[in-house]
Design an enzyme around this catalytic site. Structure first.
Site, PDB file in Angstrom:
ATOM      1  N   GLY A 245      -7.644   2.971   3.000  1.00 37.70           N
ATOM      2  CA  GLY A 245      -7.235   4.307   2.581  1.00 37.70           C
ATOM      3  C   GLY A 245      -7.027   4.405   1.077  1.00 37.70           C
ATOM      4  O   GLY A 245      -7.646   5.224   0.426  1.00 37.70           O
ATOM      5  N   GLU A 661       1.046  -1.250  -3.419  1.00 36.24           N
ATOM      6  CA  GLU A 661       0.450  -0.701  -4.632  1.00 36.24           C
ATOM      7  C   GLU A 661       0.701  -1.507  -5.897  1.00 36.24           C
ATOM      8  O   GLU A 661      -0.082  -1.477  -6.841  1.00 36.24           O
ATOM      9  CB  GLU A 661       0.917   0.751  -4.812  1.00 36.24           C
ATOM     10  CG  GLU A 661       0.281   1.638  -3.756  1.00 36.24           C
ATOM     11  CD  GLU A 661       0.920   3.015  -3.625  1.00 36.24           C
ATOM     12  OE1 GLU A 661       0.420   3.936  -4.246  1.00 36.24           O
ATOM     13  OE2 GLU A 661       1.921   3.160  -2.887  1.00 36.24           O
TER      14      GLU A 661
HETATM   15 MO1  MOS Z   1      -0.677   5.454  -2.160  1.00 34.37          MO
HETATM   16  S1  MOS Z   1      -2.033   6.094  -3.540  1.00 34.37           S
HETATM   17  O1  MOS Z   1       0.688   6.432  -2.575  1.00 34.37           O
HETATM   18  O2  MOS Z   1      -1.456   5.850  -0.643  1.00 34.37           O
END
Ligand code: MOS
Length: 694
Positions: A245, A661
């Site tokens: 994703g 992230e």
């Molecule tokens: Mo992340 S870009 O907040 O799915």
């Protein structure tokens, strides 16, 4: 605290194999596009070939002649829909403000202008290629410097201020002993998960079932219900497996609506799979940034001022603005800091969140500037960062719940052999390659949202249910681990059901917040069942007043060693090490996979990824995986990720922050800094391609 049976080794903290691994490697994991359905019709999207203008005519007669075509929807015959306004608090977040197919307007190249539905996939695609369109062209706004483009100063990004100042930046820049004043630019980037976006829509009377790979089943449920004007409980989103994703399956897109529209009109199930090119055009991107960074320090290297001014290319079809300056008020100690963001509204596809939105391009700029400052001051880049470590979040004026940036930098330096680095550019070479070392800090917020979970006992096994997501991250596995510990049983007795909007609520698989949000709810439900001795329990968990008392962030340090062949202009990343401070790690194996994936993402950003728009047509020139380059195995040398573990019990009872992230942040700066160390060339425009080094 984690509950365990006496004498039993807790599963939390253990690198167990993925519990869904067997399903995936044997092909039993069912992804939307492959799902077999009786009597299904196939939809294909026709897209615009101009960036701005109106459709003068749209001729579907040749398309309709293809055998098996059932219906062609254009703006002339489509049902009318209204795009709702994005409201994160209501879990309703369309990626676009613009709703296609509602009129003749075209606002970007690749916009949906017709939906062809046919008996077969092949017929739908063939017919889509035969739709003939003429346009009345309007001038298209395509570049950040276009004087005709509207410019705005957005106030906030999900509650975080985008225009702030503390102290007096100008005065302290003027009197600083050393300053850096440079422009850093990052191109448009595209997420490109291996699995394309796809919708399988099926009506049963007034109730709609949608299979779709999603990072936010509750968000998609709200969106579809709102657009069709039907009760939320009449929309069922099913998304057990998601083939990647990176942010672009988080917000909601109109293709889901169009598949459901076609299914309703044709009274049969409809399957729509976006092409790879359409992913570039319709599912978000990381917008380009131009970041003007000015920083100043006193002669000892203490920061006295930071000015981080970002110009972001966003889209007239959307609303998202990359918050690239957001790190500057909190990453280091500095009394005078200003950030500003200017959005430029262009005829390009709507952007959206992409792995560490803000922090990823922001750390490229700030951490490059810090390296330039270190050179000017003659201070070691790690020492400069340690010297400017912040004892509190100076923007929020709150203590950090847990901050171990210095430990990451120092542990990493030791592991990586930082002592042995070349002290000056062009100092070390081997054969025909210069060798360079680079370092940069990594950072990402430690977010948490409310979540609920349910556990059901069936004889000896337990079923855990939550509307959360596994987008390749390992969510199935860590839920099983947390549940097994709380119930005091082995992981083989736990079954996990997620990715379904009918299950107890969970937040978007974004903002790296799923672990910190969902695990406390899973744990609470299991403890409740254990105490009650019953067969079913449900529990909710939510952040409390600690949110106003502490600042929650993860930190890290990225180290790279690169080799530059100056005759070819080629940069190779020989070694990369990330050291991360993300609180308690529930599964070191799946977490490591997240860190390494994030770092590879950063390597791609530094050296390869470059979203190019044709300056005349607005077409995404790099609309495929040959021209939009991302790293393959051969591009990655030695790579490792380690953690310093300081459980953050102020954030939640598990002590975990997210890991999805942060791995991307800081990597591009570390590589740019290493390129300087190797060659003496400072590259401030990503990606660092051979032409910039020759
Ligand atoms: Mo992340 S870009 O907040 O799915």
């Amino acid at each position: 605290m984690t509950a365990t049976l006496t004498g039993r080794k807790p599963l939390i903290g253990t690198p167990i194999d993925r519990v869904d691994g067997r399903l995936k490697v044997t092909g039993q994991a069912q992804y939307t596009a492959d799902m077999p359905v009786e009597h299904v019709a196939y939809a294909a999207i026709v897209t615009s070939t101009i960036a701005h203008g109106t459709i003068r005519s749209i001729d579907t007669s040749a398309a309709a002649e293809i055998h098996g075509v059932l219906k062609i929807f254009t703006h002339e015959n489509s049902p009318r829909f209204t795009q709702p306004e994005a409201d994160f608090m209501k879990a309703l977040v369309p990626a676009q403000t613009f709703m296609p197919l509602q009129g003749p307007d075209v606002v970007h190249y690749g916009q949906q202008i017709a939906i062809v539905v046919a008996e077969t996939f092949e017929a739908a695609r063939a017919a889509a290629a035969r739709v003939r369109v003429t346009y009345d062209l309007s001038p298209a706004l395509l570049t950040l410097d276009d004087p005709k483009a509207a410019r705005t100063k957005p106030e906030e990004f999900f509650g975080s201020a985008l225009q702030t100042e503390r102290g007096n930046v100008e005065r302290h820049l003027a009197s600083a002993a050393a300053t850096v004043d440079e422009l850093y630019t990052t191109p448009t980037q595209f997420h490109n998960p291996m699995e394309p976006h796809a919708t399988l829509a099926q009506w049963n009377g007034d109730k709609l079932t949608v299979h779709e790979p999603s990072q936010w089943v509750k968000g998609l449920q709200n969106y579809v219900a709102t657009v069709f004007g039907i009760p939320v409980e009449d929309v069922h989103i099913i998304s057990p497996f998601v083939g990647g994703g990176f942010g672009n399956k988080g917000f909601s897109f109109a293709h889901t609506i169009f598949a459901a529209m076609a299914a309703r009109e044709l009274k049969r199930p409809v399957k729509l799979v976006l092409t790879r090119t359409q992913l570039f055009e319709q599912t978000g991107n990381r917008p380009r940034t131009e970041q003007h960074v000015r920083i100043g320090a006193d002669k000892d290297g203490r920061l006295v001022a930071i000015d981080h001014a970002s110009t972001i290319g966003t889209s007239v079809a959307g609303w998202f603005v990359e918050p690239s300056g957001r790190i500057s008020p909190m990453l280091y100690s500095c009394p005078n800091v200003r950030i500003s963001h200017e959005a430029v509204w262009l005829n390009t596809p709507a952007p959206g969140p992409m792995r560490a939105p803000g922090e990823t391009p922001g750390t490229f700029a700030l951490e490059s500037a810090l390296d330039e400052l270190a050179t000017k001051l003659g201070i070691d880049p790690i020492e400069l960062r340690v010297k400017n470590d912040a004892s509190q979040d100076e923007e929020e004026k709150l203590p950090f719940s847990s901050r171990h940036l210095v430990e990451c930098l120092q542990l990493g330096a030791k592991r990586f052999g930082w002592e042995d680095r070349p002290r000056n550019p062009r100092e070390r070479r081997e054969h025909n390659e210069f060798i360079g070392f680079g370092v940069a800090s990594a950072t990402f917020p430690g977010l948490r949202s409310p979540a609920s979970a349910r556990v059901r006992r069936d004889k000896e096994s337990f079923l855990i249910e939550v509307a959360t997501h596994d987008i390749g991250t390992g969510m199935y596995s860590i839920i099983a681990q947390v549940a097994a510990d709380a119930l005091g049983v082995g992981v083989e007795r736990i079954e996990v059901r997620i990715g379904d909007s009918a299950l107890p609520a969970a937040p978007v698989a974004g903002g790296s917040m799923s672990t910190a949000s969902v695990m406390p709810a899973v744990q609470a439900a299991c403890l409740k069942l254990r105490e009650s001795g019953g067969n079913e329990a449900e529990a909710s968990s939510a952040p409390g007043d600690e949110q106003g008392r502490y600042s929650f962030h993860s930190f890290g340090a990225q180290f790279v060693e690169i080799r530059v062949d100056e005759t070819l202009g080629r940069v190779r990343v020989a070694r990369a090490l990330g050291v991360f401070d993300c609180g308690k790690i529930i599964n070191p194996k799946t977490a490591r996979s997240q860190f390494l994936g994030g770092m590879v993402f950063g390597i791609g950003m530094a050296l390869m990824e470059d979203g190019v728009f044709d300056k005349r047509s607005g077409r995404v020139v790099t609309d495929n995986l040959a021209d939009y380059r991302i790293p393959v195995n051969a591009d990655i040398g030695e790579i490792d990720a380690i953690t310093v573990e300081h459980p953050d019990f102020l954030l939640n009872p598990i002590g975990a922050r997210g890991v999805g992230e942060i791995g991307t942040t800081g990597v591009a700066a570390a590589i740019a800094n290493a390129v300087y160390n190797a060659t003496g060339k400072r590259i401030r425009t990503l990606p660092i391609t051979p032409d910039k080094l020759l």
